[in-house]
Design a protein around this motif. Structure first.
Motif, PDB file in Angstrom:
ATOM      1  N   GLY A   4       0.797  -1.217   0.000  1.00  0.00           N
ATOM      2  CA  GLY A   4       0.000   0.000   0.000  1.00  0.00           C
ATOM      3  C   GLY A   4       0.829   1.265   0.000  1.00  0.00           C
ATOM      4  N   ILE A   5       2.031   1.203  -0.589  1.00  0.00           N
ATOM      5  CA  ILE A   5       2.937   2.350  -0.627  1.00  0.00           C
ATOM      6  C   ILE A   5       2.907   2.967  -2.022  1.00  0.00           C
ATOM      7  N   PRO A   6       2.538   4.245  -2.140  1.00  0.00           N
ATOM      8  CA  PRO A   6       2.500   4.882  -3.463  1.00  0.00           C
ATOM      9  C   PRO A   6       3.904   5.047  -4.047  1.00  0.00           C
ATOM     10  N   TRP A   7       4.032   4.815  -5.334  1.00  0.00           N
ATOM     11  CA  TRP A   7       5.325   4.898  -5.999  1.00  0.00           C
ATOM     12  C   TRP A   7       5.216   5.691  -7.291  1.00  0.00           C
TER      13      TRP A   7
ATOM     14  N   GLU B 139      15.725   4.860 -18.248  1.00  0.00           N
ATOM     15  CA  GLU B 139      16.064   4.396 -16.902  1.00  0.00           C
ATOM     16  C   GLU B 139      14.783   4.097 -16.150  1.00  0.00           C
ATOM     17  N   THR B 140      14.712   2.891 -15.590  1.00  0.00           N
ATOM     18  CA  THR B 140      13.491   2.448 -14.918  1.00  0.00           C
ATOM     19  C   THR B 140      13.670   2.485 -13.405  1.00  0.00           C
ATOM     20  N   GLY B 141      13.996   3.664 -12.885  1.00  0.00           N
ATOM     21  CA  GLY B 141      14.074   3.843 -11.442  1.00  0.00           C
ATOM     22  C   GLY B 141      12.691   3.984 -10.829  1.00  0.00           C
ATOM     23  N   VAL B 142      12.627   3.796  -9.531  1.00  0.00           N
ATOM     24  CA  VAL B 142      11.355   3.882  -8.802  1.00  0.00           C
ATOM     25  C   VAL B 142      11.589   4.666  -7.515  1.00  0.00           C
ATOM     26  N   THR B 143      10.716   5.629  -7.236  1.00  0.00           N
ATOM     27  CA  THR B 143      10.698   6.269  -5.923  1.00  0.00           C
ATOM     28  C   THR B 143       9.356   5.968  -5.264  1.00  0.00           C
ATOM     29  N   ALA B 144       9.352   5.988  -3.950  1.00  0.00           N
ATOM     30  CA  ALA B 144       8.120   5.734  -3.196  1.00  0.00           C
ATOM     31  C   ALA B 144       8.134   6.609  -1.955  1.00  0.00           C
ATOM     32  N   LEU B 145       6.959   6.854  -1.394  1.00  0.00           N
ATOM     33  CA  LEU B 145       6.858   7.789  -0.276  1.00  0.00           C
ATOM     34  C   LEU B 145       6.037   7.189   0.853  1.00  0.00           C
ATOM     35  N   ILE B 146       6.580   7.325   2.060  1.00  0.00           N
ATOM     36  CA  ILE B 146       5.910   6.881   3.282  1.00  0.00           C
ATOM     37  C   ILE B 146       5.881   8.064   4.238  1.00  0.00           C
ATOM     38  N   GLY B 147       4.745   8.340   4.834  1.00  0.00           N
ATOM     39  CA  GLY B 147       4.621   9.478   5.730  1.00  0.00           C
ATOM     40  C   GLY B 147       4.132  10.702   4.989  1.00  0.00           C
TER      41      GLY B 147
ATOM     42  N   SER C  37       8.415  12.502   6.471  1.00  0.00           N
ATOM     43  CA  SER C  37       8.258  11.505   5.412  1.00  0.00           C
ATOM     44  C   SER C  37       9.589  10.848   5.067  1.00  0.00           C
ATOM     45  N   VAL C  38       9.463   9.655   4.529  1.00  0.00           N
ATOM     46  CA  VAL C  38      10.617   8.878   4.073  1.00  0.00           C
ATOM     47  C   VAL C  38      10.425   8.602   2.597  1.00  0.00           C
ATOM     48  N   LYS C  39      11.407   8.989   1.788  1.00  0.00           N
ATOM     49  CA  LYS C  39      11.376   8.692   0.359  1.00  0.00           C
ATOM     50  C   LYS C  39      12.302   7.516   0.097  1.00  0.00           C
ATOM     51  N   LEU C  40      11.814   6.552  -0.654  1.00  0.00           N
ATOM     52  CA  LEU C  40      12.593   5.377  -1.028  1.00  0.00           C
ATOM     53  C   LEU C  40      13.081   5.558  -2.461  1.00  0.00           C
ATOM     54  N   MET C  41      14.336   5.282  -2.695  1.00  0.00           N
ATOM     55  CA  MET C  41      14.941   5.430  -4.014  1.00  0.00           C
ATOM     56  C   MET C  41      15.506   4.077  -4.454  1.00  0.00           C
ATOM     57  N   PHE C  42      14.806   3.430  -5.376  1.00  0.00           N
ATOM     58  CA  PHE C  42      15.266   2.170  -5.954  1.00  0.00           C
ATOM     59  C   PHE C  42      15.926   2.512  -7.289  1.00  0.00           C
ATOM     60  N   GLN C  43      17.235   2.375  -7.335  1.00  0.00           N
ATOM     61  CA  GLN C  43      18.026   2.962  -8.420  1.00  0.00           C
ATOM     62  C   GLN C  43      18.676   1.940  -9.343  1.00  0.00           C
ATOM     63  N   PRO C  44      18.441   2.033 -10.639  1.00  0.00           N
ATOM     64  CA  PRO C  44      19.223   1.257 -11.614  1.00  0.00           C
ATOM     65  C   PRO C  44      20.550   1.945 -11.901  1.00  0.00           C
TER      66      PRO C  44
END
Length: 414
Positions: free
Chosen positions: A51-54, A80-88, A149-156
């Motif tokens: 349930g985390i928006p990305w 580039e197929t990177g993904v960020t997501a946000l919690i908080g 808030s916490v931002k998640l950075m999934f990086q290629p």
């Protein structure tokens, strides 16, 4: 009430099986470069389940960058197929980063879940992504208690030296504005759970120069009718190596290597072209800036002195910096998870890490976490194996660092 480190650690171990499952799945689908369709799809699927928006982050790569990478020997990479997501919610915002690309190395071990392709996760990026997914679940479960808030950075594309750059340019550090960043890398040759970090310069910059020399070929018995690109290449090779010994401060760590030198097909033929790849690593920003200017100058002078022509492609990856104040804040909270006796300050690494594109923009901290023991096969080895006991520990370190930083810098959410 503040969220305790013990609670974070307990939740991480409760998630151990899921984190391990994520890591093993990613381990079997290694992809290289900036376009990781299967890996990114799995990350987004898992975020959806939590349930985390990305958001997709990266997008099309500038055509010039694509062609430069092809010149350097990389596969053609156009997006580039990177993904960020946000919690908080709201500010302040701390970013947690995990890279997720693999290496063009065939895995050589007996793991049941090993890669069976010519690419493999021999730098541990599969574990980085899995640990961040574990941290994401912990943070999502505690979202209402986060003081920001916490931002998640999934990086290629970390192994290209530019994956972080593309995501930063596409807004990874905005909406919301990122105020601090934390990155974690496994180290199979350190005891599991030990954490090492350097203050200030954390990793070497890397400047790569892909030189293609154009001469005029012909018969080796008539060199006067030719422009010999191999002779020019040899002159450049010697000259640029002398730069490091004569124009860099001996106290600066400077490593200059010509890793590719090629041209010609037969002993009695002077070829039309030759190629030289020059790599410059240093922990000294002043030395890097000086040599980045001088290497192209030397190339230009030597090639033209012998009547040649050339094409030069240049790549740059900056040093990663660990902010002193942020380290001072983070170290106790890392110690709450691994034990303060297991957190050590270490020398900066002479390898390169493109997290430097993040730490150029915001205060950051980069750390290594042991995932094995001394004597193990190192990173990038086809025989590299990680101790999966590190997975819940790394997830807890990520989560606790973010929670504690927000607790200290944030305000109560409304």
């Amino acid at each position: 009430m503040a969220i305790s480190a013990e609670e974070v650690k307990k939740r991480a171990y409760d998630l151990k099986d899921q984190i391990t499952q994520d890591r093993r799945y990613l381990h079997q689908i290694p992809e290289i470069g900036t376009d990781l369709p299967k890996t990114s799809a799995y990350i987004k699927k898992r975020l959806d389940e939590m349930g985390i928006p990305w958001k997709d982050c990266g997008g099309p790569i500038p055509p010039k960058m694509t062609e430069d990478f092809v010149e350097a020997g990389f596969p053609r990479m156009e997006k580039e197929t990177g993904v960020t997501a946000l919690i908080g919610h709201g500010s302040p915002c701390i970013l947690l980063r995990a890279d997720m690309d693999a290496l063009p190395v065939r895995e050589d071990n007996d793991l049941e879940f090993r890669s069976c392709s010519s690419t493999g996760h021999m730098c541990g990026h599969d574990s980085h992504a899995a640990m961040l997914l574990g941290a994401a679940q912990i943070l999502k479960d505690m979202e209402s208690e986060l003081k920001g808030s916490v931002k998640l950075m999934f990086q290629p594309g970390e192994e290209t030296g530019a994956g972080a750059r593309v995501m930063v340019e596409d807004g990874a550090l905005t909406d919301p504005k990122v105020d601090a960043a934390f990155g974690l890398h496994v180290q199979p040759t350190d005891r599991t759970g030990e954490v090492g970090y350097a203050v200030g310069v954390n990793s070497a910059s890397l400047d790569s120069f892909i030189l293609k020399i154009h001469g005029r070929g012909g018969h080796s018995s008539q060199p006067q009718l030719c422009t010999d690109p191999l002779m020019i290449m040899n002159q450049v090779y010697q000259a640029v190596n002398l730069l490091a010994t004569r124009e860099a401060d001996p106290a600066a760590m400077v490593a200059l290597t010509c890793g590719v030198a090629k041209g010609g097909t037969a002993v009695n033929i002077i070829p039309d072209e030759a190629e030289l790849h020059i790599g410059l690593r240093t922990l000294d920003v002043e030395a890097a800036e000086h040599l980045k200017q001088r290497i192209p100058e030397v190339i230009d002078h030597y090639v033209k002195a012998w009547n040649g022509e050339y094409d030069l492609t240049i790549f740059h990856t900056p040093c990663t910096f660990s902010n002193e104040e942020l380290c001072r804040e983070m170290v106790p909270h890392i110690g709450e998870i691994v034990g303060e006796e297991n957190v050590h300050q270490i020398p900066p690494m002479t390898g390169t890490e493109d997290f430097g594109y993040v730490t150029k923009e915001v205060p950051g901290m980069f750390a290594f976490i042991g995932a094995g023991k001394p004597g193990n096969a190192p990173l990038h080895s086809p025989k590299m194996i990680l101790d999966e006991e590190v997975l819940p520990i790394g997830a807890a370190v990520h989560a606790n660092a973010a929670i504690a930083w927000l607790e200290e810098h944030g305000k109560e959410n409304n």
